[in-house]
Write an enzyme that holds these catalytic residues in place. Sequence first.
Site, PDB file in Angstrom:
ATOM      1  N   TYR A 191      -9.744  -0.401   2.454  1.00 52.28           N
ATOM      2  CA  TYR A 191      -8.289   0.238   1.880  1.00 52.28           C
ATOM      3  C   TYR A 191      -7.252   0.139   2.868  1.00 52.28           C
ATOM      4  O   TYR A 191      -6.254  -0.442   2.403  1.00 52.28           O
ATOM      5  CB  TYR A 191      -8.408   1.592   1.247  1.00 52.28           C
ATOM      6  CG  TYR A 191      -7.346   2.136   0.664  1.00 52.28           C
ATOM      7  CD1 TYR A 191      -7.099   1.615  -0.760  1.00 52.28           C
ATOM      8  CD2 TYR A 191      -6.392   3.270   1.178  1.00 52.28           C
ATOM      9  CE1 TYR A 191      -5.841   1.974  -1.639  1.00 52.28           C
ATOM     10  CE2 TYR A 191      -5.485   3.640   0.397  1.00 52.28           C
ATOM     11  CZ  TYR A 191      -5.109   3.344  -0.945  1.00 52.28           C
ATOM     12  OH  TYR A 191      -3.964   3.783  -1.560  1.00 52.28           O
ATOM     13  N   LYS A 212      -4.019  -2.318   2.497  1.00 60.19           N
ATOM     14  CA  LYS A 212      -2.413  -1.724   2.479  1.00 60.19           C
ATOM     15  C   LYS A 212      -1.714  -2.082   3.814  1.00 60.19           C
ATOM     16  O   LYS A 212      -0.549  -2.432   3.742  1.00 60.19           O
ATOM     17  CB  LYS A 212      -2.515  -0.186   2.439  1.00 60.19           C
ATOM     18  CG  LYS A 212      -3.148   0.214   1.194  1.00 60.19           C
ATOM     19  CD  LYS A 212      -2.173  -0.260  -0.141  1.00 60.19           C
ATOM     20  CE  LYS A 212      -2.813   0.421  -1.415  1.00 60.19           C
ATOM     21  NZ  LYS A 212      -1.749   0.106  -2.425  1.00 60.19           N
TER      22      LYS A 212
HETATM   23  N1  LIG Z   1      -2.920   8.949  -4.952  1.00 56.70           N
HETATM   24  C1  LIG Z   1      -2.804   8.499  -3.625  1.00 56.70           C
HETATM   25  O1  LIG Z   1      -3.017   9.570  -2.930  1.00 56.70           O
HETATM   26  C2  LIG Z   1      -2.147   7.414  -3.231  1.00 56.70           C
HETATM   27  C3  LIG Z   1      -1.514   7.445  -1.769  1.00 56.70           C
HETATM   28  C4  LIG Z   1      -0.949   6.172  -1.446  1.00 56.70           C
HETATM   29  C5  LIG Z   1      -0.944   5.050  -2.080  1.00 56.70           C
HETATM   30  N2  LIG Z   1      -1.372   5.063  -3.279  1.00 56.70           N
HETATM   31  C6  LIG Z   1      -1.421   3.986  -4.195  1.00 56.70           C
HETATM   32  O2  LIG Z   1      -0.751   3.984  -5.427  1.00 56.70           O
HETATM   33  C7  LIG Z   1      -0.880   2.907  -6.365  1.00 56.70           C
HETATM   34  C8  LIG Z   1      -1.291   4.004  -7.727  1.00 56.70           C
HETATM   35  O3  LIG Z   1      -2.501   4.574  -7.450  1.00 56.70           O
HETATM   36  P1  LIG Z   1      -2.644   6.037  -8.139  1.00 56.70           P
HETATM   37  O4  LIG Z   1      -2.926   6.999  -7.163  1.00 56.70           O
HETATM   38  O5  LIG Z   1      -1.747   6.319  -9.164  1.00 56.70           O
HETATM   39  O6  LIG Z   1      -4.163   5.731  -8.957  1.00 56.70           O
HETATM   40  P2  LIG Z   1      -4.468   5.287 -10.366  1.00 56.70           P
HETATM   41  O7  LIG Z   1      -6.028   4.952 -10.323  1.00 56.70           O
HETATM   42  O8  LIG Z   1      -4.052   6.515 -11.140  1.00 56.70           O
HETATM   43  O9  LIG Z   1      -3.539   4.096 -10.828  1.00 56.70           O
HETATM   44  C9  LIG Z   1      -4.022   2.686 -10.365  1.00 56.70           C
HETATM   45  C10 LIG Z   1      -3.909   2.005 -11.713  1.00 56.70           C
HETATM   46  O10 LIG Z   1      -3.939   0.268 -11.284  1.00 56.70           O
HETATM   47  C11 LIG Z   1      -4.639  -0.137 -12.393  1.00 56.70           C
HETATM   48  N3  LIG Z   1      -5.382  -1.255 -11.898  1.00 56.70           N
HETATM   49  C12 LIG Z   1      -6.629  -1.313 -11.206  1.00 56.70           C
HETATM   50  N4  LIG Z   1      -6.958  -2.477 -11.254  1.00 56.70           N
HETATM   51  C13 LIG Z   1      -6.123  -3.298 -11.731  1.00 56.70           C
HETATM   52  C14 LIG Z   1      -6.199  -4.618 -12.119  1.00 56.70           C
HETATM   53  N5  LIG Z   1      -7.029  -5.680 -11.779  1.00 56.70           N
HETATM   54  N6  LIG Z   1      -4.896  -5.168 -12.978  1.00 56.70           N
HETATM   55  C15 LIG Z   1      -4.214  -4.433 -13.598  1.00 56.70           C
HETATM   56  N7  LIG Z   1      -4.031  -2.831 -13.178  1.00 56.70           N
HETATM   57  C16 LIG Z   1      -5.218  -2.538 -12.571  1.00 56.70           C
HETATM   58  C17 LIG Z   1      -5.680   0.871 -12.951  1.00 56.70           C
HETATM   59  O11 LIG Z   1      -6.101   0.668 -14.078  1.00 56.70           O
HETATM   60  C18 LIG Z   1      -4.883   2.288 -12.706  1.00 56.70           C
HETATM   61  O12 LIG Z   1      -4.198   2.776 -13.978  1.00 56.70           O
HETATM   62  C19 LIG Z   1      -2.056   2.293  -5.787  1.00 56.70           C
HETATM   63  O13 LIG Z   1      -1.722   1.067  -5.110  1.00 56.70           O
HETATM   64  C20 LIG Z   1      -2.727   3.059  -4.641  1.00 56.70           C
HETATM   65  O14 LIG Z   1      -3.256   2.279  -3.469  1.00 56.70           O
HETATM   66  C21 LIG Z   1      -1.971   6.264  -4.079  1.00 56.70           C
END
Ligand SMILES: NC(=O)c1ccc[n+]([C@@H]2O[C@H](COP(=O)([O-])OP(=O)(O)OC[C@H]3O[C@@H](n4cnc5c(N)ncnc54)[C@H](O)[C@@H]3O)[C@@H](O)[C@H]2O)c1
Length: 259
Positions: A153, A157
């Site tokens: 991951y 990133k």
């Molecule tokens: N939650 C955290 O703590 C956090 C922290 C930093 C960064 N992020 C980043 O935030 C972003 C959103 O994550 P989140 O935490 O809301 O999780 P989440 O799982 O709720 O959202 C991620 C979404 O991406 C979609 N997805 C996955 N593979 C896909 C594909 N091949 N095509 C289209 N859509 C796809 C999933 O179906 C999901 O709806 C991500 O990039 C994650 O790395 C999250």
Amino acid sequence: MPSGSKGTGDKVVIVTGAASGIGAATVRRLADHGYSVVAADLAPEVKEMATADGRISAVVADLTDESANQEMVAKANEQHGRIDAIVLNAGVTTYGSIEGTPIAEFDRVMAVNVRATVLGMQAALPSLRRSGGVISVTCSIQGLHGDPTLWIYSASKGAVVNLVRSVALELGPAGIRVNGVCPGPIAQTGMTAGTEAHHPEIFARVASHIPLQRWGTADEVAAAHLFLLSSASSFMTGSMLTLDGGLTAGTGVYKPGDV
Ligand SMILES: NC(=O)c1ccc[n+]([C@@H]2O[C@H](COP(=O)([O-])OP(=O)(O)OC[C@H]3O[C@@H](n4cnc5c(N)ncnc54)[C@H](O)[C@@H]3O)[C@@H](O)[C@H]2O)c1
């Protein structure tokens, strides 16, 4: 650029990874602030976000596929005649040791977090060049720092952080801004809901390491995307906006009251 004021309705944005968590909160916040939103996700649940007035429409697509990105952009152009911005947010995570993780898992995560982000940029750019548009990418503090078992991951990133910086340099002269948000731990998303539900001790320990003493919310990240799309950030490009309650501000060596 979009002013961020409510009710204008004339700016069109694509949000990927829109079915849940940060993406869904971003769709709602942008729609509330007058954007027409094309919400794209692999998960069919994204269709539930669509509204009868067309303010929010949905695309179900695996965005690791090049033609799926082209179709997403074509749909936005067909529906609205223009694209002003794209929020590239789809992402997945994984845990495991460097020696114990099959390379297929590395390929799976890199395909979503890096390849789909690149493909989304490439598909949207012809439209963004016409509109003088803007790109905002959900990166992570994990792209700035490492953690045990999070090497895939973090590598993905880290790649996206420098993708944003490099593309911003290339597109600056064309007036296209490219920025990233670097969230810390964000609660109640698809990625993290399990920690709170099944590992409350880890959830609490993570909060205790954060100077603000809590996890962030998806809507707090959505607010950062809104800012980066708006004219309020008109001199920002190639930047990372960190939203982590202060987690990465220090070295972690001392706590308040230690010295
Ligand atoms: N939650 C955290 O703590 C956090 C922290 C930093 C960064 N992020 C980043 O935030 C972003 C959103 O994550 P989140 O935490 O809301 O999780 P989440 O799982 O709720 O959202 C991620 C979404 O991406 C979609 N997805 C996955 N593979 C896909 C594909 N091949 N095509 C289209 N859509 C796809 C999933 O179906 C999901 O709806 C991500 O990039 C994650 O790395 C999250």
